[in-house]
Scaffold this motif. Structure first.
Motif, PDB file in Angstrom:
ATOM      1  N   PRO A 128       0.909  -1.287   0.103  1.00  6.18           N
ATOM      2  CA  PRO A 128      -0.106  -0.047  -0.006  1.00  6.18           C
ATOM      3  C   PRO A 128       0.770   1.186  -0.028  1.00  6.18           C
ATOM      4  N   ASN A 129       0.371   2.292  -0.830  1.00  4.31           N
ATOM      5  CA  ASN A 129       1.322   3.459  -0.914  1.00  4.31           C
ATOM      6  C   ASN A 129       0.963   4.487  -0.125  1.00  4.31           C
ATOM      7  N   PRO A 275       6.278  10.301  -2.457  1.00  3.92           N
ATOM      8  CA  PRO A 275       5.847   9.023  -1.950  1.00  3.92           C
ATOM      9  C   PRO A 275       5.616   8.658  -0.616  1.00  3.92           C
ATOM     10  N   GLY A 276       4.592   7.769  -0.202  1.00  2.00           N
ATOM     11  CA  GLY A 276       4.387   7.425   0.830  1.00  2.00           C
ATOM     12  C   GLY A 276       4.192   5.848   0.796  1.00  2.00           C
ATOM     13  N   ASP A 292      -0.772  -9.719  -3.682  1.00  3.50           N
ATOM     14  CA  ASP A 292       0.299 -10.315  -4.561  1.00  3.50           C
ATOM     15  C   ASP A 292       1.311  -9.235  -4.903  1.00  3.50           C
ATOM     16  N   PRO A 293       2.532  -9.659  -5.361  1.00  2.00           N
ATOM     17  CA  PRO A 293       3.316 -10.742  -4.770  1.00  2.00           C
ATOM     18  C   PRO A 293       3.975 -10.379  -3.268  1.00  2.00           C
ATOM     19  N   ARG A 294       4.217 -11.427  -2.801  1.00  2.00           N
ATOM     20  CA  ARG A 294       5.040 -11.132  -1.431  1.00  2.00           C
ATOM     21  C   ARG A 294       6.442 -11.702  -1.804  1.00  2.00           C
ATOM     22  N   TYR A 318       5.339  -3.246  -7.070  1.00  2.00           N
ATOM     23  CA  TYR A 318       5.791  -3.528  -5.704  1.00  2.00           C
ATOM     24  C   TYR A 318       5.646  -2.633  -4.650  1.00  2.00           C
ATOM     25  N   GLY A 319       4.970  -1.323  -5.116  1.00  2.00           N
ATOM     26  CA  GLY A 319       4.842  -0.146  -3.861  1.00  2.00           C
ATOM     27  C   GLY A 319       5.817   0.676  -4.053  1.00  2.00           C
ATOM     28  N   ASN A 320       5.911   1.588  -3.005  1.00  2.00           N
ATOM     29  CA  ASN A 320       7.039   2.742  -3.372  1.00  2.00           C
ATOM     30  C   ASN A 320       8.615   2.135  -2.562  1.00  2.00           C
ATOM     31  N   PHE A 321       9.194   1.606  -3.468  1.00  2.00           N
ATOM     32  CA  PHE A 321      10.245   0.900  -3.039  1.00  2.00           C
ATOM     33  C   PHE A 321      11.420   1.699  -2.448  1.00  2.00           C
TER      34      PHE A 321
END
Ligand SMILES: *Cc1c(COP(=O)(O)O)cnc(C)c1O
Length: 477
Positions: A128-129, A275-276, A292-294, A318-321
């Protein structure tokens, strides 16, 4: 101040490029723009002055005290920015083969593990962002859990009135109906009202802890029992984990799902426009439903895994790396003791500030606060006409960012202070002196305060209009 487009002059450049000594290649017309891009043309000195001037107009944690309650605007070590900017992290592509990005996967797997440990949960998704996005994801997990048990009657989510405003909004977005529960005299969840509200239709209760008043919910054990007995699940809004990390864990308190705000507690600034990340942790029973994915660690290295019962993706890739890297750098540098010490100092600083102003800035009497506290300026307003807003605007003139205003709604003329652990005693003493002077000023010269700020770039914008009819494009008068 002019826009960079307004200082643009045809032909000006920041750099001169030599005429190439190789033959130009003819490009097919279909690849070319029909018109030149409307870019500003400026010299290097104009360019540099323009952006430096802009940066000076912004107020940030690097400029000064920023006690914006519920946001944890603490100072974040610059080293964490440097680590996140390492080319090995910034130059990878999300579609790269996982064998070539083992380091990045290790970051994700390690961070998930640390966050599971810090929250007392069995599994974590980083995807989640934002905090509210984490709430939404957590509620989808809860919905999936009940649906998998074919318990379709659980359509209601209970939200106490001291919860963060995003809680009911997220629950509605996730398809639930909201039941509000009032606070009791101690400003905790009213247990009598809660007992009346629960039933076979209860999907979950969402608890913000510390509450939006900066208080630790006293009756968590009872609340947990009431909800679990009724077959509901417990959701912990952990955006304020800065107050309790390393000291208590939501998992140990009986919670089934929790979200965190990495962009508050773990070294990414909140509200910086960047980004968060709002990771979600959950207990074993809910883990199969995680997005998904983990990332999993295997004997052959790290790999992405996909679950059969997963609720699917909640963010792109994969979200905000970059936020993960900062969080991992921060947690690794602090260690278990440092994490705990940060929380303890956040609580100490808030109580120090509170204790030294509460004779003038009244707050919840007789209670220690956690990392933040809320004062009510109603009495001062009745006496002088000076409002919480006028105090906030006067703080701007003194070089401080205002606290959060008029939130939570259950307190009149509210100001919510969150000094954070990264402020030292000298700064806090200066702020205390300033706040005490401001209070006196309200009696001496209320009209001056009502017209504040007197030294800021912008005075008092029409806030309702700004929200209802936002002009997000520059229009020349
Ligand atoms: C900040 C906050 C949120 C929402 O987080 P966002 O990242 O702004 O969506 C939720 N709950 C609490 C208690 C918060 O302080």
């Amino acid at each position: 101040m002019n826009l960079i487009f307004e200082i643009s002059e045809h032909g000006k450049r920041c750099a001169t490029i030599r005429t190439p000594d190789v033959k130009a290649v003819k490009t097919d017309k279909k690849y070319l723009r029909a018109e030149k891009p409307a870019l500003p043309e400026v010299s290097e000195v104009d360019f540099s002055r323009h952006y430096t001037a802009l940066s000076r107009r912004a107020f940030g944690v690097d400029n000064g005290f920023y006690p914006l309650g519920s946001c944890t605007m603490k100072y974040n070590p610059k080293i964490n920015e440097e680590v996140a900017a390492l080319p090995g992290f910034t130059r990878v592509h999300p579609l790269q083969d996982e064998k070539t990005v083992q380091g990045s996967l290790e970051v994700m797997e390690t961070l998930s593990g640390y966050l599971a440990e810090i929250t007392g949960m069995d599994a974590v998704t980083l995807q989640p962002n934002a905090g509210a996005h984490g709430e939404y994801t957590g509620l989808l997990l809860i919905a999936a859990y009940h649906a998998a048990r074919r318990d379709f009657k659980r359509t209601k989510v209970i939200v106490p009135d001291s919860a963060h405003g995003t809680n009911p909004a997220s629950a509605v977005m996730a398809g639930f109906e909201i039941i509000n529960v009032p606070s009791d005299e101690e400003k905790g969840v009213d247990l009598k009202a809660l007992k009346k509200a629960v039933g076979r239709d209860t999907a979950a209760l969402m608890l913000t802890n510390p509450t939006t008043l900066g208080l630790f919910e006293k009756n968590i054990k009872e609340i947990s029992e009431i909800i679990h007995k009724a077959g509901g699940l417990l959701y912990y809004d952990g955006a304020n984990l800065n107050a309790v990390m390393g000291v208590v864990r939501p998992g140990d308190m009986g919670f089934d799902v929790v979200h965190l705000n990495l962009h508050k507690t773990f070294s990414t600034p909140h509200g910086g426009g960047g980004p968060g990340s709002g990771p979600v942790g959950c207990k074993k029973a809910l883990a199969p439903f995680l997005p998904d994915p983990r990332v999993e660690k295997t004997e052959k290295g790290y790999k992405f895994v996909y679950g059969k019962k997963s609720i699917g993706k909640v963010a792109s890739f994969y979200g905000n790396f970059g936020v993960y890297v900062r969080a991992l750098a921060y947690i690794t540098a602090l260690g278990a003791e440092g994490i705990k010490s940060a929380a303890q100092h956040a609580v100490l600083n808030a109580n120090y500030l509170k204790a030294n102003i509460e004779d003038l800035y009244p707050t919840e009497k007789g209670r220690h606060c956690m990392h933040e506290f809320v004062v009510s300026m109603q009495e001062l307003k009745d006496k002088t006409g000076v409002s919480a807003m006028d105090i906030a605007k006067t703080m701007i003139d003194r070089g401080y960012h205002p606290p959060t205003m008029y939130f939570p709604l259950i307190i009149h003329e509210a100001l919510m202070f969150e000094p954070t652990e990264t402020e030292n005693k000298r700064t806090l003493d200066e702020v205390i002196a300033a706040l005490r002077e401001i209070y006196e000023e309200a009696f001496k010269d209320p009209e001056y305060m009502k017209a504040a700020p007197h030294h800021a770039q912008i005075g008092r914008p029409d806030e309702v209009k700004a929200a209802r009819q936002p002009v997000v494009r520059y229009i020349k008068n």
